[in-house]
Enzyme design. Sequence first.
Site, mmCIF file in Angstrom:
data_model
loop_
_atom_site.group_PDB
_atom_site.id
_atom_site.type_symbol
_atom_site.label_atom_id
_atom_site.label_comp_id
_atom_site.label_asym_id
_atom_site.label_seq_id
_atom_site.Cartn_x
_atom_site.Cartn_y
_atom_site.Cartn_z
ATOM 1 N N GLU A 93 35.987 45.726 17.265
ATOM 2 C CA GLU A 93 35.163 46.925 17.234
ATOM 3 C C GLU A 93 35.747 48.051 18.074
ATOM 4 O O GLU A 93 36.426 47.812 19.069
ATOM 5 C CB GLU A 93 33.754 46.583 17.752
ATOM 6 C CG GLU A 93 33.010 45.713 16.764
ATOM 7 C CD GLU A 93 31.751 45.093 17.350
ATOM 8 O OE1 GLU A 93 30.797 44.900 16.588
ATOM 9 O OE2 GLU A 93 31.711 44.801 18.540
ATOM 10 N N CYS A 106 36.343 54.158 22.774
ATOM 11 C CA CYS A 106 36.475 52.881 23.473
ATOM 12 C C CYS A 106 37.180 51.917 22.514
ATOM 13 O O CYS A 106 36.663 51.638 21.430
ATOM 14 C CB CYS A 106 35.072 52.403 23.828
ATOM 15 S SG CYS A 106 35.003 50.794 24.581
ATOM 16 N N CYS A 113 38.436 37.293 23.792
ATOM 17 C CA CYS A 113 39.058 37.374 25.120
ATOM 18 C C CYS A 113 39.037 35.984 25.721
ATOM 19 O O CYS A 113 38.064 35.246 25.568
ATOM 20 C CB CYS A 113 38.301 38.351 26.016
ATOM 21 S SG CYS A 113 39.081 38.536 27.641
ATOM 22 N N CYS A 117 34.510 35.841 31.358
ATOM 23 C CA CYS A 117 33.565 36.414 32.327
ATOM 24 C C CYS A 117 32.156 36.061 31.829
ATOM 25 O O CYS A 117 31.854 36.207 30.636
ATOM 26 C CB CYS A 117 33.755 37.920 32.442
ATOM 27 S SG CYS A 117 35.419 38.342 32.994
ATOM 28 N N CYS A 120 29.745 38.588 29.801
ATOM 29 C CA CYS A 120 30.368 39.407 28.758
ATOM 30 C C CYS A 120 30.290 38.717 27.395
ATOM 31 O O CYS A 120 30.703 37.557 27.255
ATOM 32 C CB CYS A 120 31.837 39.651 29.136
ATOM 33 S SG CYS A 120 32.778 40.465 27.826
ATOM 34 N N CYS A 364 29.583 48.728 26.357
ATOM 35 C CA CYS A 364 30.589 47.828 26.893
ATOM 36 C C CYS A 364 30.027 46.423 27.071
ATOM 37 O O CYS A 364 28.908 46.249 27.518
ATOM 38 C CB CYS A 364 31.087 48.318 28.245
ATOM 39 S SG CYS A 364 32.172 49.709 28.051
HETATM 40 N N1 SAH Z 1 38.757 43.108 29.796
HETATM 41 C C1 SAH Z 1 38.687 44.362 30.419
HETATM 42 C C2 SAH Z 1 38.253 45.471 29.489
HETATM 43 C C3 SAH Z 1 37.195 45.143 28.492
HETATM 44 S S1 SAH Z 1 35.593 44.844 29.166
HETATM 45 C C4 SAH Z 1 37.819 44.307 31.654
HETATM 46 O O1 SAH Z 1 37.171 43.296 31.870
HETATM 47 O O2 SAH Z 1 37.827 45.268 32.408
HETATM 48 C C5 SAH Z 1 35.136 46.520 29.593
HETATM 49 C C6 SAH Z 1 34.090 46.632 30.666
HETATM 50 O O3 SAH Z 1 32.816 46.152 30.215
HETATM 51 C C7 SAH Z 1 34.434 45.827 31.901
HETATM 52 O O4 SAH Z 1 34.199 46.563 33.081
HETATM 53 C C8 SAH Z 1 33.457 44.691 31.780
HETATM 54 O O5 SAH Z 1 33.253 44.058 32.988
HETATM 55 C C9 SAH Z 1 32.250 45.384 31.220
HETATM 56 N N2 SAH Z 1 31.242 44.484 30.672
HETATM 57 C C10 SAH Z 1 31.414 43.272 30.129
HETATM 58 N N3 SAH Z 1 30.226 42.741 29.761
HETATM 59 C C11 SAH Z 1 29.287 43.651 30.068
HETATM 60 C C12 SAH Z 1 27.870 43.690 29.915
HETATM 61 N N4 SAH Z 1 27.215 42.715 29.326
HETATM 62 N N5 SAH Z 1 27.219 44.793 30.355
HETATM 63 C C13 SAH Z 1 27.894 45.827 30.908
HETATM 64 N N6 SAH Z 1 29.224 45.853 31.072
HETATM 65 C C14 SAH Z 1 29.925 44.773 30.651
HETATM 66 FE FE1 SF4 Z 2 37.411 39.584 28.832
HETATM 67 FE FE2 SF4 Z 2 34.910 40.420 28.830
HETATM 68 FE FE3 SF4 Z 2 36.004 39.530 31.075
HETATM 69 FE FE4 SF4 Z 2 36.800 41.891 30.066
HETATM 70 S S1 SF4 Z 2 34.766 41.386 30.843
HETATM 71 S S2 SF4 Z 2 38.096 40.229 30.860
HETATM 72 S S3 SF4 Z 2 36.622 41.438 27.866
HETATM 73 S S4 SF4 Z 2 35.630 38.311 29.224
#
Ligand code: SAH
Ligand code: SF4
Length: 389
Positions: A93, A106, A113, A117, A120, A364
Amino acid sequence: MFSKTNLLDLDRPQLAEFLEGIGEAAFRSQQLFKWIHQRGIVDFNAMTDLSKSLREKLAEKAVINVPVFEREHYSEDGTLKWLFPVDNANSVEAVFIPETGRGTLCVSSQAGCALECTFCATGREGFNRNLKVSEIIGQLWLAQNRFPQADNLGARLDGVSASRVVSNVVFMGMGEPLTNYDNVVHALRIMLDDFAYGLSRRKVTVSTSGIVPNIDRLREDCPVSLAVSLHAPNDALRSELVPINKKYPIAELMEACKRYTDSSLGSVVSGVKWQRRGSPRDFVTLEYIMLDGVNDSQEHARQLINITEGVPCKVNLIPFNPFDNSGFHRSPDTAVTNFQKILIKSGLVTTVRKTRGDDIAGACGQLAGQVENRRSPRRKTSTDSLSIQ
Ligand code: SAH
Ligand code: SF4
Protein backbone atom coordinates in the site's frame (compact mmCIF):
# COMPACT_ATOMS: atom_id res chain seq x y z
CA MET A 1 15.28 -16.57 -21.94
CA PHE A 2 15.95 -12.97 -22.93
CA SER A 3 14.05 -10.56 -20.74
CA LYS A 4 13.66 -6.86 -21.34
CA THR A 5 15.05 -4.39 -18.80
CA ASN A 6 12.42 -2.44 -16.89
CA LEU A 7 13.77 1.12 -17.07
CA LEU A 8 11.85 2.00 -13.91
CA ASP A 9 14.38 -0.13 -12.03
CA LEU A 10 17.31 2.11 -12.99
CA ASP A 11 18.65 5.31 -11.50
CA ARG A 12 20.24 7.75 -13.97
CA PRO A 13 23.84 6.46 -13.88
CA GLN A 14 22.47 2.94 -14.34
CA LEU A 15 20.30 4.10 -17.25
CA ALA A 16 23.35 5.81 -18.82
CA GLU A 17 25.24 2.53 -18.50
CA PHE A 18 22.35 0.63 -20.06
CA LEU A 19 22.30 3.06 -23.00
CA GLU A 20 26.04 2.70 -23.52
CA GLY A 21 25.57 -1.05 -23.45
CA ILE A 22 23.23 -0.84 -26.43
CA GLY A 23 25.57 1.49 -28.30
CA GLU A 24 23.84 4.80 -27.47
CA ALA A 25 25.08 8.02 -25.90
CA ALA A 26 24.91 8.11 -22.10
CA PHE A 27 23.49 11.65 -22.01
CA ARG A 28 20.26 10.41 -23.59
CA SER A 29 19.47 9.16 -20.08
CA GLN A 30 18.51 12.73 -19.18
CA GLN A 31 15.88 12.90 -21.91
CA LEU A 32 14.58 9.45 -21.13
CA PHE A 33 14.38 10.23 -17.42
CA LYS A 34 12.30 13.33 -18.12
CA TRP A 35 9.91 11.39 -20.33
CA ILE A 36 9.42 8.61 -17.83
CA HIS A 37 9.45 10.41 -14.50
CA GLN A 38 8.39 13.97 -15.27
CA ARG A 39 5.95 13.50 -18.13
CA GLY A 40 4.75 10.05 -17.14
CA ILE A 41 5.23 8.65 -20.65
CA VAL A 42 5.79 4.92 -20.89
CA ASP A 43 5.45 4.44 -24.66
CA PHE A 44 8.82 4.85 -26.40
CA ASN A 45 7.08 5.90 -29.61
CA ALA A 46 5.70 9.00 -27.91
CA MET A 47 9.20 10.20 -26.94
CA THR A 48 9.42 12.54 -29.88
CA ASP A 49 12.85 14.07 -29.24
CA LEU A 50 14.53 10.66 -29.47
CA SER A 51 15.55 9.38 -32.89
CA LYS A 52 13.36 6.75 -34.49
CA SER A 53 16.20 4.23 -34.40
CA LEU A 54 16.75 4.76 -30.68
CA ARG A 55 13.04 4.39 -30.02
CA GLU A 56 13.00 1.13 -31.94
CA LYS A 57 16.06 -0.16 -30.12
CA LEU A 58 14.51 0.71 -26.77
CA ALA A 59 11.26 -1.04 -27.65
CA GLU A 60 13.29 -4.14 -28.49
CA LYS A 61 15.47 -4.17 -25.37
CA ALA A 62 13.47 -2.42 -22.67
CA VAL A 63 10.06 -1.83 -21.15
CA ILE A 64 8.66 0.69 -18.72
CA ASN A 65 6.44 -1.31 -16.39
CA VAL A 66 4.56 0.99 -14.05
CA PRO A 67 2.40 -0.26 -11.20
CA VAL A 68 -1.31 -0.62 -11.66
CA PHE A 69 -3.37 -0.23 -8.54
CA GLU A 70 -6.04 -2.71 -7.65
CA ARG A 71 -8.04 -0.53 -5.30
CA GLU A 72 -8.18 3.14 -4.40
CA HIS A 73 -9.72 4.38 -1.16
CA TYR A 74 -10.62 7.99 -0.44
CA SER A 75 -10.78 9.13 3.16
CA GLU A 76 -13.17 11.87 4.32
CA ASP A 77 -10.12 14.03 5.12
CA GLY A 78 -8.78 13.77 1.54
CA THR A 79 -6.22 11.06 2.23
CA LEU A 80 -5.94 8.50 -0.55
CA LYS A 81 -4.77 4.93 -0.25
CA TRP A 82 -3.77 2.63 -3.12
CA LEU A 83 -3.37 -1.10 -2.98
CA PHE A 84 -0.88 -2.50 -5.52
CA PRO A 85 -0.53 -6.15 -6.34
CA VAL A 86 3.22 -6.76 -6.69
CA ASP A 87 2.84 -10.39 -7.75
CA ASN A 88 0.24 -13.12 -7.53
CA ALA A 89 0.36 -13.44 -3.78
CA ASN A 90 1.29 -10.01 -2.42
CA SER A 91 -0.05 -6.48 -2.36
CA VAL A 92 1.45 -3.38 -0.82
CA GLU A 93 0.00 0.00 0.00
CA ALA A 94 0.89 3.64 -0.53
CA VAL A 95 -0.91 6.58 1.06
CA PHE A 96 -1.12 10.15 -0.21
CA ILE A 97 -1.87 12.90 2.31
CA PRO A 98 -2.76 16.26 0.73
CA GLU A 99 -2.27 19.29 2.96
CA THR A 100 -2.23 23.00 2.47
CA GLY A 101 0.99 23.83 0.67
CA ARG A 102 2.31 20.30 0.52
CA GLY A 103 1.46 16.74 -0.42
CA THR A 104 3.05 13.81 1.38
CA LEU A 105 3.33 10.33 -0.07
CA CYS A 106 3.89 7.46 2.33
CA VAL A 107 5.57 4.58 0.47
CA SER A 108 6.16 0.90 1.21
CA SER A 109 9.57 -0.72 0.84
CA GLN A 110 8.74 -4.40 1.43
CA ALA A 111 5.81 -6.78 1.17
CA GLY A 112 5.34 -7.34 4.90
CA CYS A 113 8.11 -6.90 7.43
CA ALA A 114 10.30 -9.34 9.32
CA LEU A 115 10.88 -7.19 12.36
CA GLU A 116 7.80 -8.13 14.38
CA CYS A 117 7.21 -4.90 16.28
CA THR A 118 4.32 -5.88 18.51
CA PHE A 119 2.16 -2.78 17.90
CA CYS A 120 2.41 -2.87 14.08
CA ALA A 121 -0.10 -4.47 11.72
CA THR A 122 2.55 -4.99 9.02
CA GLY A 123 4.82 -6.74 11.51
CA ARG A 124 1.99 -9.11 12.42
CA GLU A 125 1.68 -10.16 8.77
CA GLY A 126 5.24 -11.44 8.61
CA PHE A 127 7.67 -10.94 5.76
CA ASN A 128 7.38 -11.94 2.16
CA ARG A 129 9.88 -10.07 0.03
CA ASN A 130 11.75 -6.88 -0.71
CA LEU A 131 10.20 -4.51 -3.22
CA LYS A 132 12.18 -3.84 -6.39
CA VAL A 133 13.31 -0.30 -7.24
CA SER A 134 10.52 -0.11 -9.83
CA GLU A 135 7.94 -1.11 -7.24
CA ILE A 136 9.13 1.60 -4.84
CA ILE A 137 9.58 4.44 -7.34
CA GLY A 138 6.43 3.22 -9.10
CA GLN A 139 4.38 4.36 -6.09
CA LEU A 140 5.65 7.91 -6.62
CA TRP A 141 5.21 7.66 -10.39
CA LEU A 142 1.60 6.65 -9.88
CA ALA A 143 0.83 9.36 -7.32
CA GLN A 144 2.27 12.02 -9.64
CA ASN A 145 0.36 10.79 -12.66
CA ARG A 146 -2.94 9.94 -11.00
CA PHE A 147 -4.56 13.31 -11.45
CA PRO A 148 -4.85 15.48 -14.54
CA GLN A 149 -2.47 18.44 -14.47
CA ALA A 150 -5.17 21.03 -13.78
CA ASP A 151 -6.43 19.05 -10.84
CA ASN A 152 -2.89 18.74 -9.55
CA LEU A 153 -2.74 22.40 -8.75
CA GLY A 154 -5.08 22.27 -5.82
CA ALA A 155 -7.86 20.11 -4.50
CA ARG A 156 -10.48 21.73 -2.30
CA LEU A 157 -10.59 20.08 1.08
CA ASP A 158 -12.72 21.53 3.85
CA GLY A 159 -12.68 24.84 2.08
CA VAL A 160 -8.88 25.07 1.87
CA SER A 161 -6.73 24.46 -1.11
CA ALA A 162 -4.61 21.37 -0.62
CA SER A 163 -1.76 20.30 -2.83
CA ARG A 164 -2.09 17.14 -4.83
CA VAL A 165 1.48 17.39 -6.00
CA VAL A 166 3.88 15.18 -4.09
CA SER A 167 6.37 17.48 -2.35
CA ASN A 168 7.36 15.09 0.45
CA VAL A 169 7.97 11.35 0.59
CA VAL A 170 8.13 9.31 3.78
CA PHE A 171 9.16 5.65 3.96
CA MET A 172 6.54 4.92 6.58
CA GLY A 173 4.41 2.41 4.72
CA MET A 174 4.94 -1.32 4.85
CA GLY A 175 8.39 -2.70 5.56
CA GLU A 176 11.74 -1.73 7.02
CA PRO A 177 13.54 0.34 4.36
CA LEU A 178 17.01 -0.24 5.77
CA THR A 179 16.72 -4.02 5.37
CA ASN A 180 16.02 -3.48 1.64
CA TYR A 181 18.97 -1.16 1.50
CA ASP A 182 20.23 -1.22 -2.08
CA ASN A 183 16.82 -0.91 -3.71
CA VAL A 184 15.79 1.87 -1.34
CA VAL A 185 18.97 3.85 -2.06
CA HIS A 186 18.47 3.59 -5.84
CA ALA A 187 14.84 4.68 -5.42
CA LEU A 188 15.94 7.60 -3.22
CA ARG A 189 18.41 8.75 -5.87
CA ILE A 190 15.66 8.79 -8.47
CA MET A 191 13.43 10.80 -6.12
CA LEU A 192 16.14 13.44 -5.67
CA ASP A 193 17.26 13.55 -9.30
CA ASP A 194 16.47 16.86 -11.00
CA PHE A 195 15.74 15.02 -14.25
CA ALA A 196 13.15 12.93 -12.40
CA TYR A 197 11.23 14.18 -9.34
CA GLY A 198 13.78 16.70 -8.04
CA LEU A 199 12.67 16.37 -4.43
CA SER A 200 14.71 18.09 -1.75
CA ARG A 201 16.63 15.61 0.37
CA ARG A 202 15.17 17.25 3.45
CA LYS A 203 11.70 16.42 2.23
CA VAL A 204 12.39 12.74 1.77
CA THR A 205 12.38 10.82 5.04
CA VAL A 206 13.54 7.29 5.68
CA SER A 207 11.96 5.85 8.80
CA THR A 208 13.80 2.98 10.47
CA SER A 209 13.35 0.82 13.51
CA GLY A 210 17.10 1.20 14.03
CA ILE A 211 19.32 -0.86 11.71
CA VAL A 212 22.51 0.80 12.97
CA PRO A 213 25.07 -0.21 10.29
CA ASN A 214 22.76 0.89 7.51
CA ILE A 215 22.04 4.23 9.17
CA ASP A 216 25.79 4.86 8.80
CA ARG A 217 25.76 3.68 5.19
CA LEU A 218 22.79 5.87 4.32
CA ARG A 219 24.65 8.91 5.52
CA GLU A 220 27.33 8.21 2.94
CA ASP A 221 25.22 6.86 0.11
CA CYS A 222 22.21 9.16 0.04
CA PRO A 223 21.73 11.41 3.06
CA VAL A 224 18.06 12.26 3.43
CA SER A 225 16.02 13.07 6.52
CA LEU A 226 15.99 10.31 9.08
CA ALA A 227 13.23 9.23 11.45
CA VAL A 228 14.02 6.59 14.06
CA SER A 229 11.20 4.55 15.58
CA LEU A 230 12.23 4.63 19.22
CA HIS A 231 8.94 3.96 21.05
CA ALA A 232 10.52 3.12 24.42
CA PRO A 233 13.07 4.83 26.67
CA ASN A 234 14.80 1.73 28.10
CA ASP A 235 16.17 -1.48 26.59
CA ALA A 236 13.91 -3.88 28.48
CA LEU A 237 10.72 -2.26 27.19
CA ARG A 238 12.07 -1.46 23.73
CA SER A 239 13.21 -5.05 23.20
CA GLU A 240 9.61 -6.12 23.86
CA LEU A 241 8.04 -3.55 21.54
CA VAL A 242 10.75 -3.36 18.86
CA PRO A 243 12.61 -6.71 18.99
CA ILE A 244 15.46 -5.51 16.72
CA ASN A 245 16.54 -3.59 19.84
CA LYS A 246 18.14 -6.82 21.10
CA LYS A 247 20.58 -6.58 18.22
CA TYR A 248 21.01 -2.79 18.20
CA PRO A 249 20.26 -1.48 21.70
CA ILE A 250 19.34 2.10 22.52
CA ALA A 251 22.84 3.37 23.37
CA GLU A 252 24.20 2.19 20.00
CA LEU A 253 21.21 3.61 18.21
CA MET A 254 21.62 7.03 19.84
CA GLU A 255 25.31 7.06 18.86
CA ALA A 256 24.28 6.30 15.26
CA CYS A 257 21.84 9.24 15.38
CA LYS A 258 24.67 11.51 16.54
CA ARG A 259 26.90 10.33 13.69
CA TYR A 260 24.09 10.83 11.18
CA THR A 261 23.79 14.48 12.12
CA ASP A 262 27.50 15.17 12.62
CA SER A 263 28.64 17.60 9.93
CA SER A 264 32.29 17.27 10.90
CA LEU A 265 32.38 13.67 9.67
CA GLY A 266 33.53 13.65 6.07
CA SER A 267 31.22 12.01 3.61
CA VAL A 268 31.92 11.08 0.03
CA VAL A 269 32.28 14.15 -2.09
CA SER A 270 31.44 13.96 -5.75
CA GLY A 271 29.62 15.93 -8.36
CA VAL A 272 26.33 14.20 -7.72
CA LYS A 273 23.60 15.79 -5.73
CA TRP A 274 22.90 12.88 -3.40
CA GLN A 275 26.43 12.79 -2.05
CA ARG A 276 27.38 15.91 -0.18
CA ARG A 277 29.79 16.86 2.49
CA GLY A 278 28.17 17.67 5.76
CA SER A 279 25.22 16.33 7.63
CA PRO A 280 22.05 15.53 5.76
CA ARG A 281 19.97 17.15 8.44
CA ASP A 282 20.84 18.83 11.69
CA PHE A 283 18.46 16.62 13.65
CA VAL A 284 16.92 13.16 13.63
CA THR A 285 13.22 12.72 14.34
CA LEU A 286 12.55 10.21 17.11
CA GLU A 287 9.14 8.61 16.68
CA TYR A 288 7.39 7.55 19.87
CA ILE A 289 4.00 5.81 19.76
CA MET A 290 1.98 6.57 22.88
CA LEU A 291 0.65 3.26 24.21
CA ASP A 292 -1.73 3.45 27.13
CA GLY A 293 -0.15 2.12 30.34
CA VAL A 294 2.87 0.78 28.47
CA ASN A 295 5.33 3.61 27.69
CA ASP A 296 3.42 6.80 28.53
CA SER A 297 4.21 7.52 32.20
CA GLN A 298 6.05 10.54 33.59
CA GLU A 299 8.94 8.23 34.51
CA HIS A 300 9.15 7.12 30.87
CA ALA A 301 9.33 10.77 29.84
CA ARG A 302 12.22 11.36 32.24
CA GLN A 303 14.06 8.29 30.92
CA LEU A 304 13.56 9.57 27.40
CA ILE A 305 15.16 12.88 28.35
CA ASN A 306 18.19 11.01 29.74
CA ILE A 307 18.80 8.75 26.75
CA THR A 308 18.54 11.62 24.26
CA GLU A 309 21.09 13.76 26.10
CA GLY A 310 23.46 15.15 23.47
CA VAL A 311 21.48 13.71 20.53
CA PRO A 312 20.40 16.39 18.02
CA CYS A 313 16.78 15.32 17.76
CA LYS A 314 13.17 16.25 17.71
CA VAL A 315 10.54 13.98 19.29
CA ASN A 316 7.31 13.16 17.49
CA LEU A 317 4.63 11.60 19.70
CA ILE A 318 2.36 9.36 17.64
CA PRO A 319 -1.16 8.37 18.60
CA PHE A 320 -1.41 4.58 18.35
CA ASN A 321 -3.51 3.45 15.38
CA PRO A 322 -5.56 0.51 16.56
CA PHE A 323 -6.15 -2.67 14.57
CA ASP A 324 -7.95 -5.92 15.40
CA ASN A 325 -6.44 -7.93 18.26
CA SER A 326 -3.51 -5.55 18.66
CA GLY A 327 -3.70 -5.78 22.45
CA PHE A 328 -2.75 -2.08 22.75
CA HIS A 329 -4.75 1.10 23.33
CA ARG A 330 -4.14 4.71 22.41
CA SER A 331 -2.95 6.83 25.37
CA PRO A 332 -5.55 9.34 26.57
CA ASP A 333 -5.01 12.94 25.43
CA THR A 334 -4.09 14.05 28.96
CA ALA A 335 -1.28 11.48 29.13
CA VAL A 336 0.06 12.69 25.78
CA THR A 337 -0.11 16.34 26.83
CA ASN A 338 1.61 15.68 30.17
CA PHE A 339 4.33 13.62 28.48
CA GLN A 340 4.87 16.35 25.90
CA LYS A 341 5.07 19.05 28.58
CA ILE A 342 7.80 17.20 30.48
CA LEU A 343 9.88 16.79 27.33
CA ILE A 344 9.41 20.40 26.25
CA LYS A 345 10.38 21.64 29.71
CA SER A 346 13.70 19.81 29.37
CA GLY A 347 14.33 21.58 26.06
CA LEU A 348 13.34 18.74 23.71
CA VAL A 349 11.38 19.95 20.70
CA THR A 350 8.29 17.73 20.84
CA THR A 351 5.35 17.54 18.47
CA VAL A 352 2.23 15.37 18.42
CA ARG A 353 1.32 13.79 15.09
CA LYS A 354 -2.08 14.49 13.61
CA THR A 355 -3.70 11.27 12.49
CA ARG A 356 -4.95 11.16 8.94
CA GLY A 357 -6.84 8.60 6.89
CA ASP A 358 -8.11 6.74 9.97
CA ASP A 359 -11.37 5.81 8.28
CA ILE A 360 -9.61 3.99 5.43
CA ALA A 361 -7.00 2.33 7.66
CA GLY A 362 -4.53 4.54 5.85
CA ALA A 363 -2.48 5.61 8.83
CA CYS A 364 1.01 4.44 9.71
CA GLY A 365 1.20 0.94 11.08
CA GLN A 366 -2.23 0.07 9.77
CA LEU A 367 -0.98 -0.82 6.33
CA ALA A 368 -1.48 -4.52 6.18
CA GLY A 369 -1.83 -4.97 2.44
CA GLN A 370 -1.96 -8.60 1.65
CA VAL A 371 1.10 -10.69 2.20
CA GLU A 372 1.68 -14.34 1.68
CA ASN A 373 3.91 -14.86 4.64
CA ARG A 374 6.93 -16.97 3.85
CA ARG A 375 8.39 -16.39 7.25
CA SER A 376 5.93 -16.62 10.08
CA PRO A 377 6.81 -14.32 12.94
CA ARG A 378 5.58 -16.94 15.35
CA ARG A 379 8.09 -19.50 14.11
CA LYS A 380 11.30 -17.52 13.80
CA THR A 381 12.74 -14.51 15.51
CA SER A 382 13.83 -11.98 12.94
CA THR A 383 16.44 -10.45 15.21
CA ASP A 384 18.37 -13.71 15.05
CA SER A 385 17.83 -14.53 11.43
CA LEU A 386 17.68 -11.14 9.78
CA SER A 387 20.08 -10.68 6.93
CA ILE A 388 20.92 -7.15 6.02
CA GLN A 389 21.96 -6.28 2.51
N1 SAH B 1 9.83 0.03 9.42
C1 SAH B 1 10.00 1.41 9.53
C2 SAH B 1 9.06 2.21 8.65
C3 SAH B 1 7.67 1.70 8.50
S1 SAH B 1 6.67 1.81 9.95
C4 SAH B 1 9.90 1.85 10.98
O1 SAH B 1 9.53 1.04 11.81
O2 SAH B 1 10.22 3.00 11.25
C5 SAH B 1 6.38 3.57 9.97
C6 SAH B 1 6.03 4.13 11.32
O3 SAH B 1 4.75 3.68 11.77
C7 SAH B 1 7.02 3.73 12.40
O4 SAH B 1 7.37 4.83 13.21
C8 SAH B 1 6.21 2.73 13.17
O5 SAH B 1 6.71 2.54 14.44
C9 SAH B 1 4.84 3.34 13.11
N2 SAH B 1 3.76 2.43 13.49
C10 SAH B 1 3.72 1.09 13.37
N3 SAH B 1 2.56 0.61 13.85
C11 SAH B 1 1.85 1.66 14.28
C12 SAH B 1 0.55 1.81 14.86
N4 SAH B 1 -0.24 0.77 15.05
N5 SAH B 1 0.14 3.06 15.18
C13 SAH B 1 0.93 4.13 14.94
N6 SAH B 1 2.14 4.06 14.38
C14 SAH B 1 2.61 2.84 14.04
FE1 SF4 C 1 8.45 -3.45 10.50
FE2 SF4 C 1 6.25 -2.39 11.49
FE3 SF4 C 1 8.41 -2.63 13.01
FE4 SF4 C 1 8.39 -0.82 11.03
S1 SF4 C 1 7.09 -0.82 12.85
S2 SF4 C 1 10.03 -2.27 11.55
S3 SF4 C 1 7.14 -1.93 9.52
S4 SF4 C 1 7.23 -4.33 12.13
